[in-house]
Design a protein around this motif. Structure first.
Motif: not given
Length: 163
Positions: A78, A81-82, A85-86, A89, A144, A146
């Motif tokens: 994943n 992310q925008s 969001e990134l 995170l 998440a 990522r």
């Protein structure tokens, strides 16, 4: 000339007032060193760490080896992310790594300088793979998806600094 006399007197008094300490003999130093190593070994094994002695063939020195765990942080599934969001995170990820360091679970972390699949590493100073895996999976970037975690046991001479 008067200043020179005062300076000489001051230096003489300073030298005379210094306590002269007797250096411990080599046997005492070696004995204390062995006691410290024995205490360290007991402390580590009592906490569940894996250790062993390695004898350097060239120097005949005995080196205490300890198992650490190297966690590779790899690109996860994943990664869409925008920006906001990134950014969030990333802040949470860095806070997690700082917490691991402050609480003594991790000794060093950092990203790689390329854009490859392996994004960075964290060295966990914990007694078991299960514990390292649990701590690594608390990372918000991992939660998440990522990042993904891949952990390997890693043997290192205890107390040797990075250069």
């Amino acid at each position: 000339m008067e200043n020179l006399k005062i300076l000489c007197l001051f230096l003489s008094l300073t030298i005379l007032s210094c306590k002269q300490e007797v250096a411990p003999n080599v046997t005492e130093v070696e004995s204390q060193k062995k006691e410290n190593v024995a205490e360290l070994k007991k402390e580590l094994t009592d906490k569940g760490f894996q250790i062993f002695d390695f004898v350097d063939e060239e120097t005949r020195d005995t080196i205490l080896m300890q198992q650490y765990f190297m966690a590779f942080l790899k690109s996860g599934p994943n990664r869409d992310q925008s920006k906001s969001e990134l950014d969030s995170l990333q802040a949470l990820h860095l806070a997690h790594l700082k917490r691991m360091y402050v609480e003594g679970y991790a000794d060093i972390s950092g990203p790689f300088g390329d854009d490859g699949e392996i994004r960075g590493i964290t060295i966990y100073n914990v007694p078991t793979l299960k514990m390292a895996d649990s701590l690594a999976n608390l990372d918000p970037m991992v939660k998440a998806q990522r990042l993904e975690i891949e952990i390997h046991p890693w043997w290192v001479a205890k107390g040797y600094p990075l250069r």
